[in-house]
Design a protein around this motif. Structure first.
Motif, PDB file in Angstrom:
ATOM      1  N   ASP A   1      -0.788   1.871 -10.503  1.00  0.00           N
ATOM      2  CA  ASP A   1       0.544   2.237 -10.024  1.00  0.00           C
ATOM      3  C   ASP A   1       0.979   1.401  -8.833  1.00  0.00           C
ATOM      4  O   ASP A   1       2.168   1.368  -8.495  1.00  0.00           O
ATOM      5  CB  ASP A   1       0.578   3.721  -9.631  1.00  0.00           C
ATOM      6  CG  ASP A   1       0.453   4.633 -10.849  1.00  0.00           C
ATOM      7  OD1 ASP A   1       0.631   4.139 -11.972  1.00  0.00           O
ATOM      8  OD2 ASP A   1       0.177   5.835 -10.659  1.00  0.00           O
ATOM      9  N   PHE A   2       0.042   0.716  -8.178  1.00  0.00           N
ATOM     10  CA  PHE A   2       0.385  -0.063  -7.000  1.00  0.00           C
ATOM     11  C   PHE A   2       0.685  -1.529  -7.329  1.00  0.00           C
ATOM     12  O   PHE A   2       0.845  -2.348  -6.425  1.00  0.00           O
ATOM     13  CB  PHE A   2      -0.751   0.011  -5.980  1.00  0.00           C
ATOM     14  CG  PHE A   2      -1.013   1.402  -5.484  1.00  0.00           C
ATOM     15  CD1 PHE A   2      -0.124   2.029  -4.633  1.00  0.00           C
ATOM     16  CD2 PHE A   2      -2.143   2.102  -5.893  1.00  0.00           C
ATOM     17  CE1 PHE A   2      -0.360   3.313  -4.187  1.00  0.00           C
ATOM     18  CE2 PHE A   2      -2.383   3.389  -5.450  1.00  0.00           C
ATOM     19  CZ  PHE A   2      -1.490   4.001  -4.596  1.00  0.00           C
ATOM     20  N   THR A   3       0.765  -1.864  -8.595  1.00  0.00           N
ATOM     21  CA  THR A   3       1.036  -3.247  -8.998  1.00  0.00           C
ATOM     22  C   THR A   3       2.384  -3.721  -8.469  1.00  0.00           C
ATOM     23  O   THR A   3       2.504  -4.802  -7.879  1.00  0.00           O
ATOM     24  CB  THR A   3       0.996  -3.377 -10.529  1.00  0.00           C
ATOM     25  OG1 THR A   3      -0.290  -2.951 -11.003  1.00  0.00           O
ATOM     26  CG2 THR A   3       1.236  -4.808 -10.958  1.00  0.00           C
ATOM     27  N   ARG A   4       3.420  -2.924  -8.668  1.00  0.00           N
ATOM     28  CA  ARG A   4       4.757  -3.318  -8.221  1.00  0.00           C
ATOM     29  C   ARG A   4       4.833  -3.379  -6.696  1.00  0.00           C
ATOM     30  O   ARG A   4       5.523  -4.243  -6.138  1.00  0.00           O
ATOM     31  CB  ARG A   4       5.814  -2.343  -8.760  1.00  0.00           C
ATOM     32  CG  ARG A   4       7.235  -2.735  -8.376  1.00  0.00           C
ATOM     33  CD  ARG A   4       7.629  -4.071  -8.992  1.00  0.00           C
ATOM     34  NE  ARG A   4       8.922  -4.531  -8.515  1.00  0.00           N
ATOM     35  CZ  ARG A   4       9.117  -5.575  -7.717  1.00  0.00           C
ATOM     36  NH1 ARG A   4       8.068  -6.254  -7.288  1.00  0.00           N
ATOM     37  NH2 ARG A   4      10.320  -5.935  -7.349  1.00  0.00           N
ATOM     38  N   LEU A   5       4.114  -2.487  -6.012  1.00  0.00           N
ATOM     39  CA  LEU A   5       4.091  -2.531  -4.558  1.00  0.00           C
ATOM     40  C   LEU A   5       3.497  -3.847  -4.072  1.00  0.00           C
ATOM     41  O   LEU A   5       4.038  -4.480  -3.148  1.00  0.00           O
ATOM     42  CB  LEU A   5       3.280  -1.361  -4.004  1.00  0.00           C
ATOM     43  CG  LEU A   5       3.030  -1.370  -2.489  1.00  0.00           C
ATOM     44  CD1 LEU A   5       4.339  -1.283  -1.720  1.00  0.00           C
ATOM     45  CD2 LEU A   5       2.088  -0.232  -2.094  1.00  0.00           C
ATOM     46  N   ALA A   6       2.400  -4.272  -4.688  1.00  0.00           N
ATOM     47  CA  ALA A   6       1.757  -5.520  -4.284  1.00  0.00           C
ATOM     48  C   ALA A   6       2.688  -6.713  -4.475  1.00  0.00           C
ATOM     49  O   ALA A   6       2.809  -7.575  -3.599  1.00  0.00           O
ATOM     50  CB  ALA A   6       0.460  -5.718  -5.071  1.00  0.00           C
ATOM     51  N   THR A   7       3.359  -6.773  -5.611  1.00  0.00           N
ATOM     52  CA  THR A   7       4.275  -7.893  -5.851  1.00  0.00           C
ATOM     53  C   THR A   7       5.452  -7.853  -4.886  1.00  0.00           C
ATOM     54  O   THR A   7       5.916  -8.908  -4.425  1.00  0.00           O
ATOM     55  CB  THR A   7       4.778  -7.867  -7.297  1.00  0.00           C
ATOM     56  OG1 THR A   7       5.408  -6.600  -7.562  1.00  0.00           O
ATOM     57  CG2 THR A   7       3.629  -8.050  -8.276  1.00  0.00           C
ATOM     58  N   ARG A   8       5.945  -6.655  -4.567  1.00  0.00           N
ATOM     59  CA  ARG A   8       7.083  -6.550  -3.643  1.00  0.00           C
ATOM     60  C   ARG A   8       6.687  -7.008  -2.236  1.00  0.00           C
ATOM     61  O   ARG A   8       7.472  -7.694  -1.557  1.00  0.00           O
ATOM     62  CB  ARG A   8       7.585  -5.106  -3.600  1.00  0.00           C
ATOM     63  CG  ARG A   8       8.736  -4.876  -2.611  1.00  0.00           C
ATOM     64  CD  ARG A   8       9.958  -5.681  -3.015  1.00  0.00           C
ATOM     65  NE  ARG A   8      11.025  -5.544  -2.045  1.00  0.00           N
ATOM     66  CZ  ARG A   8      11.158  -6.297  -0.955  1.00  0.00           C
ATOM     67  NH1 ARG A   8      10.250  -7.240  -0.706  1.00  0.00           N
ATOM     68  NH2 ARG A   8      12.169  -6.118  -0.129  1.00  0.00           N
ATOM     69  N   LEU A   9       5.509  -6.647  -1.783  1.00  0.00           N
ATOM     70  CA  LEU A   9       5.052  -7.071  -0.463  1.00  0.00           C
ATOM     71  C   LEU A   9       4.858  -8.579  -0.413  1.00  0.00           C
ATOM     72  O   LEU A   9       5.173  -9.230   0.602  1.00  0.00           O
ATOM     73  CB  LEU A   9       3.743  -6.361  -0.110  1.00  0.00           C
ATOM     74  CG  LEU A   9       3.830  -4.840   0.068  1.00  0.00           C
ATOM     75  CD1 LEU A   9       2.438  -4.254   0.279  1.00  0.00           C
ATOM     76  CD2 LEU A   9       4.740  -4.475   1.235  1.00  0.00           C
ATOM     77  N   ARG A  10       4.370  -9.163  -1.488  1.00  0.00           N
ATOM     78  CA  ARG A  10       4.205 -10.612  -1.530  1.00  0.00           C
ATOM     79  C   ARG A  10       5.558 -11.317  -1.551  1.00  0.00           C
ATOM     80  O   ARG A  10       5.715 -12.387  -0.961  1.00  0.00           O
ATOM     81  CB  ARG A  10       3.373 -11.015  -2.750  1.00  0.00           C
ATOM     82  CG  ARG A  10       1.921 -10.579  -2.676  1.00  0.00           C
ATOM     83  CD  ARG A  10       1.147 -10.989  -3.902  1.00  0.00           C
ATOM     84  NE  ARG A  10       1.066 -12.430  -4.020  1.00  0.00           N
ATOM     85  CZ  ARG A  10       0.523 -13.061  -5.060  1.00  0.00           C
ATOM     86  NH1 ARG A  10       0.015 -12.349  -6.064  1.00  0.00           N
ATOM     87  NH2 ARG A  10       0.480 -14.364  -5.108  1.00  0.00           N
TER      88      ARG A  10
END
Length: 313
Positions: free
Chosen positions: A134-143
Motif C-alpha cells: 500500500d505504500f508504493t504510491r507514497l514512495a513514488t510521490r516522495l521521490r
C-alpha cells in the motif's frame, strides 16, 4: 583648499586603515556538509519488534534519523512486543484505532503524516518500514518531490514497493547480522516457547515460516548488472567510487545483494572484469577510498594514450 586637502588625506587614511571585508562562505556549503536528515516511519502492525535495533542501525548509516515514529493500535495486545522497545530507541508511538474489521487504518495514518512531513519538516529522505504494498504510491510521490526513499521490509514484500524505493533493505538480512544477545526472543515469545511441552519434554520447533530468499543472480546476470552500473555512474576517466557504484546498483535494482560475498567491496575485488584502485580522499591524506572501472575499457584508453604520445613526438 587646505580643508579639501585635509579631508582627502583623512579619507585616504581611513580607507587605508579600515580592515578589508571578507566574503562570507556560501550558505550552501554548510548544508552540503551536513548528514542527510531522515524520517523513520514504521508500520508496527506489519513489522516484528525484534527488527527495531537493526533498523535504527541501518537508518543511521544512511543519515541522521531526526524523526522516529511507529504507527499502530497500541490498545491491543498485538503490539506488546513493540512497547518494550519504544523508550529504548526513542521511537514515538502514534495511536491509530482500527475503526472497522478488515481495514488497515494504520497505513492511512502513516501516509497522511508522511505527506505532512514532506511539506512541514526539513528532511532529505524517508525510511518507510513495512512489507505492505500500500505504500508504493507514497514512495513514488516522495521521490517525485526530490526526497530519497529507503524501504525496509520482509522478503514477502511486493515487488512494486521494492522498485518504488531508491534502496530497499531486507529485514531478514539485518537480523542475520545481529549479535546473538540482540536477537533473543521477547519475554512473551519465550513464555510461549517454554509452555510447548508434552509430559515434561519440549516439543521440537516447527518449520520456519520465514519466506524463502529470492533466487540468487547468476554470475552472468551479476556481471551484466555491474557493467551497466559502472558505465552509468563512471566519470570521464571511466572510474567510479565504490559508494557511488553501490547507489547506482540499488537505483537499478533496489533489492540487489552481493551474495555470496560479504560485501560489495569483496565482490568487485574478486570480479575479473573489474579493475580496482585505492585513491586518497585528499592530497596527502592517509584515508583512502576504493574506485572501480571496467577492465574492457582499459585497453582502448591505453591505446588512445599511446597514440597521443606518438603524435606529440
Amino acid at each position: 583648499m587646505a580643508k579639501s586637502r585635509k579631508s582627502s588625506h583623512l579619507s585616504s587614511h581611513a580607507s587605508a586603515s579600515a580592515p578589508a571585508l571578507v566574503a562570507a562562505p556560501p550558505a550552501t556549503s554548510v548544508a552540503a556538509a551536513r548528514s542527510p536528515r531522515l524520517a523513520l516511519l514504521i508500520d508496527a502492525d506489519n513489522i516484528t519488534p525484534a527488527a527495531a535495533a537493526p533498523l535504527l542501525e541501518a537508518a543511521a548509516r544512511r543519515g541522521t534519523v531526526a524523526i522516529r515514529r511507529a504507527y499502530g493500535d497500541w490498545t491491543t495486545t498485538n503490539l506488546t512486543g513493540w512497547k518494550d522497545r519504544l523508550h529504548v530507541h526513542a521511537i514515538q508511538p502514534v495511536q491509530q484505532f482500527a475503526y472497522s474489521t478488515g481495514k488497515n487504518a494504520t497505513d492511512g495514518a502513516l501516509i497522511i503524516e508522511a505527506m505532512d512531513l514532506l511539506y512541514t519538516a526539513d528532511l532529505d529522505g524517508f525510511v518507510i518500514v513495512s512489507s505492505d504494498s500500500d505504500f508504493t504510491r507514497l514512495a513514488t510521490r516522495l521521490r517525485e518531490a526530490g526526497k530519497i526513499v529507503y524501504g525496509c521490509g520482509e522478503r514477502k514484500t511486493n515487488k512494486a514497493f521494492v522498485a518504488a524505493c531508491d534502496e530497499f533493505v531486507w529485514i531478514e538480512d539485518l537480523r542475520a547480522h545481529q549479535p546473538p544477545h540482540q536477537s533473543a526472543p521477547s519475554p512473551s515469545q519465550a513464555m510461549k516457547q517454554d509452555t510447548k511441552r508434552v509430559r515434561g519434554q519440549r516439543l521440537p520447533a516447527g518449520p520456519s515460516k520465514t519466506p524463502p530468499r529470492p533466487p540468487k543472480l547468476s554470475g552472468e546476470q551479476v556481471k551484466a548488472l555491474l557493467t551497466r552500473a559502472v558505465m552509468a555512474a563512471a566519470n570521464g576517466t571511466g572510474w567510479v567510487s565504490l559508494s557511488l557504484l553501490g547507489q547506482q546498483l540499488h537505483a537499478m535494482q533496489p533489492g540487489f545483494e552481493a551474495r555470496p560475498f560479504k560485501s560489495l567491496r569483496e565482490l568487485v575485488s574478486q570480479a575479473g572484469y573489474l579493475r580496482c584502485q585505492r585513491v586518497p580522499d585528499a592530497p596527502g591524506s592517509r584515508h583512502y577510498h576504493l574506485e572501480v572501472r571496467l577492465v574492457s575499457e582499459l585497453a582502448p584508453v591505453a591505446r588512445d594514450v599511446a597514440r597521443s604520445v606518438r603524435a606529440a613526438a
